[in-house]
Design an enzyme around this catalytic site. Sequence first.
Site, PDB file in Angstrom:
ATOM      1  N   ASP A   1      -4.418   0.739  -8.969  1.00 24.21           N
ATOM      2  CA  ASP A   1      -5.835   0.396  -9.105  1.00 24.21           C
ATOM      3  C   ASP A   1      -6.192   0.083 -10.556  1.00 24.21           C
ATOM      4  OD1 ASP A   1      -5.781   1.140  -6.463  1.00 24.21           O
ATOM      5  OD2 ASP A   1      -6.753   3.078  -6.792  1.00 24.21           O
TER       6      ASP A   1
ATOM      7  N   ASP B   1       2.949   2.245  -4.884  1.00 24.82           N
ATOM      8  CA  ASP B   1       2.946   2.388  -6.359  1.00 24.82           C
ATOM      9  C   ASP B   1       3.599   3.692  -6.803  1.00 24.82           C
ATOM     10  OD1 ASP B   1       0.715   3.902  -5.523  1.00 24.82           O
ATOM     11  OD2 ASP B   1      -0.683   2.990  -6.949  1.00 24.82           O
TER      12      ASP B   1
ATOM     13  N   ALA C   1     -15.664   3.279  -0.953  1.00 24.80           N
ATOM     14  CA  ALA C   1     -15.380   2.168  -0.046  1.00 24.80           C
ATOM     15  C   ALA C   1     -13.937   1.700  -0.177  1.00 24.80           C
ATOM     16  CB  ALA C   1     -16.342   1.008  -0.326  1.00 24.80           C
TER      17      ALA C   1
ATOM     18  N   GLU D   1      -7.221  10.011 -14.537  1.00 24.95           N
ATOM     19  CA  GLU D   1      -7.492  10.360 -13.137  1.00 24.95           C
ATOM     20  C   GLU D   1      -6.541  11.471 -12.665  1.00 24.95           C
ATOM     21  OE1 GLU D   1      -8.940   7.274 -10.899  1.00 24.95           O
ATOM     22  OE2 GLU D   1      -8.765   8.307  -8.990  1.00 24.95           O
TER      23      GLU D   1
ATOM     24  N   GLU E   1       0.847  -1.204   0.000  1.00 20.09           N
ATOM     25  CA  GLU E   1       0.000   0.000   0.000  1.00 20.09           C
ATOM     26  C   GLU E   1       0.874   1.243   0.000  1.00 20.09           C
ATOM     27  OE1 GLU E   1      -3.170  -0.117  -1.056  1.00 20.09           O
ATOM     28  OE2 GLU E   1      -3.700  -1.365   0.658  1.00 20.09           O
ATOM     29  N   HIS E   2       0.486   2.217  -0.789  1.00  9.23           N
ATOM     30  CA  HIS E   2       1.242   3.469  -0.939  1.00  9.23           C
ATOM     31  C   HIS E   2       2.673   3.193  -1.399  1.00  9.23           C
ATOM     32  CE1 HIS E   2      -1.732   6.439   0.468  1.00  9.23           C
ATOM     33  NE2 HIS E   2      -2.240   5.367   1.064  1.00  9.23           N
TER      34      HIS E   2
ATOM     35  N   SER F   1     -11.875   0.934  -5.420  1.00  6.31           N
ATOM     36  CA  SER F   1     -11.493   1.393  -6.759  1.00  6.31           C
ATOM     37  C   SER F   1     -12.646   1.444  -7.752  1.00  6.31           C
ATOM     38  CB  SER F   1     -10.363   0.531  -7.334  1.00  6.31           C
ATOM     39  OG  SER F   1      -9.191   0.768  -6.628  1.00  6.31           O
TER      40      SER F   1
ATOM     41  N   TYR G   1      -3.917  12.468   0.612  1.00  5.34           N
ATOM     42  CA  TYR G   1      -3.180  11.519  -0.228  1.00  5.34           C
ATOM     43  C   TYR G   1      -2.041  12.243  -0.948  1.00  5.34           C
ATOM     44  CZ  TYR G   1      -2.364   7.997  -3.869  1.00  5.34           C
ATOM     45  OH  TYR G   1      -1.787   7.074  -4.723  1.00  5.34           O
TER      46      TYR G   1
HETATM   47  C1  GLA Z   1      -5.253   4.544  -3.871  1.00  4.19           C
HETATM   48  C2  GLA Z   1      -4.516   4.986  -5.131  1.00  4.19           C
HETATM   49  C3  GLA Z   1      -3.471   3.955  -5.529  1.00  4.19           C
HETATM   50  C4  GLA Z   1      -2.570   3.595  -4.363  1.00  4.19           C
HETATM   51  C5  GLA Z   1      -3.399   3.294  -3.117  1.00  4.19           C
HETATM   52  C6  GLA Z   1      -2.547   3.084  -1.912  1.00  4.19           C
HETATM   53  O1  GLA Z   1      -6.019   3.410  -4.097  1.00  4.19           O
HETATM   54  O2  GLA Z   1      -5.431   5.162  -6.184  1.00  4.19           O
HETATM   55  O3  GLA Z   1      -2.723   4.436  -6.628  1.00  4.19           O
HETATM   56  O4  GLA Z   1      -1.626   4.587  -4.117  1.00  4.19           O
HETATM   57  O5  GLA Z   1      -4.322   4.320  -2.829  1.00  4.19           O
HETATM   58  O6  GLA Z   1      -1.782   1.931  -2.048  1.00  4.19           O
END
Ligand code: GLA
Length: 377
Positions: A167, A31, A118, A155, A28-29, A121, A219
Site C-alpha cells: 500500500d 507482499d 473501504a 504502521e 493480493e496477500h 489504503s 490479517y
Molecule cells: C493490506 C495490507 C497490504 C497487503 C494487502 C493484501 O492492504 O496493508 O500490505 O498485504 O492487504 O494484499
Amino acid sequence: MKEAFRRIYGTYPVGVWAAPGRVNLIGEHTDYNDGFALPIAIPQHTLVAARHRQDGRLRLHSAQGGGPVVDLDLARLTPGAVTTWAAYPAGVVWALLEAGHRIGGADLHIDSTVPTGAGLSSSAALECAVAFAYNDLYGLGLSAPALALLAQRAENGFAGVPCGAMDQLASACCTDGAALHLDIRAGAHEQVPFAPQAQGMSLLVIDTRVKHDLGDGAYAALRSGCEQAARQLGLEALRDLAPADLPRAVKALPAHLVPLVRHAVTENGRVAEAVSHLRAGHVAALGPILTEGHASLRDDFKISCAESDLVVDTALAHGALGARMTGGGFGGSVIVLADEGRVEGVRLAVTAAFRAAGYQEPDIFPVSPAAGARRIA
Ligand code: GLA
C-alpha cells in the site's frame, strides 16, 4: 488547505503535500510473502499542510478526525502511546527518529478524500503524505521507495498493524496512467501502462461499505500461516515456491496451510500473466485473471464476504470482463473491469442486488490510475 491551516495554527504552512489511496489490480496477500503485486494509485488522496516547529512538539489536526489539535512531544513518541488516527502521522515521525534522521517538530493539518475502512489504503495515504512532507521540511533527501518503507515501519511498529509494503509503495511510487509492478523481494518496481478508457473500458470501484479492519487479528493470522508454511518447506518465503513444486509442497504441509500456499503461488503467477497482457496492450485479457484471483481469495484464503461475492457474481452476470475484491479482505471494495457500454447496467444491477439482499447501498465510482505522493503547493 493553506487557509484552513492558518485558521488552526495562526500562520501559513510552508507547503502542501498529497498522497493517493490505491486499488490493487492483482497480487493480493503476496507482499509479505516477498512476492509480486500490481496496484494503481486512485484519484482520491490525502493532503497534508505542514510547517516546522523548533520546540520538539508535533501538533496534528485532521478535518475528518473532528477533534481538537493533538499535541505530542517528539521525545515521548512510543509505540502504543497514540491509538487514534493520530497514530499514523505520529508513527511516521517516530519511524524517522528511530532510523536516526535529524528532524524536529511540526504543525500538520490533514484532509482526505480517501474513504476509511473501504480497503483503499487511507492509512498508507496518510502516512505517505506525512513522510513526503517531513522529507521536504527537513531536507532529508529520501527516495519515494525509502519513504514508503518508513511509512510501512510506522504502521508495523507504531500503529501495530503487521501489513506488507504494497500500500505504501503504491501511494509513494505510482504514476499517472500506469500500474506499478512490484517485486517486493528485489525492492524493485516498474511502471506498466494501464489505460482502460483508451480501449473503451472502465475500472469501477464498488465499496461494499462492509468495514474492514486490518488490526483485528485475522490479517496477522494469515500472514503467520504463510510464514509458518514457508519455514516448514525450508524456504525463505512463499515467493520461493515454484508452481511446479506445489504438488510436492501440498503433500508436505498440514492441511490447513495448503490453501494459503496455493493462493500465494498461483497469485504470483496471475501478476506475471497480467503484466504480460498489459505490456501487449490487451487490457480486456485482465478480466479473467481478476475473476480467478477473486475465486482464490474466496475459496483458498477465505477472506471474501457475502457482500463482495454478490458484487462479483452480479457484475459478471451483467457482462463485466472481470471482478475481484481488492485489498486486505473481510469487506472493503471490489474492482470491476467492464466495457463502457456495460458500466451502467452493472451499476444498476449491483445496487438492486444489494437492496434485495437488505445490504447497505454500495458506493460505486470509476477510477483511473493517478499520480503518487508529491508536493502540490
Ligand atoms: C493490506 C495490507 C497490504 C497487503 C494487502 C493484501 O492492504 O496493508 O500490505 O498485504 O492487504 O494484499
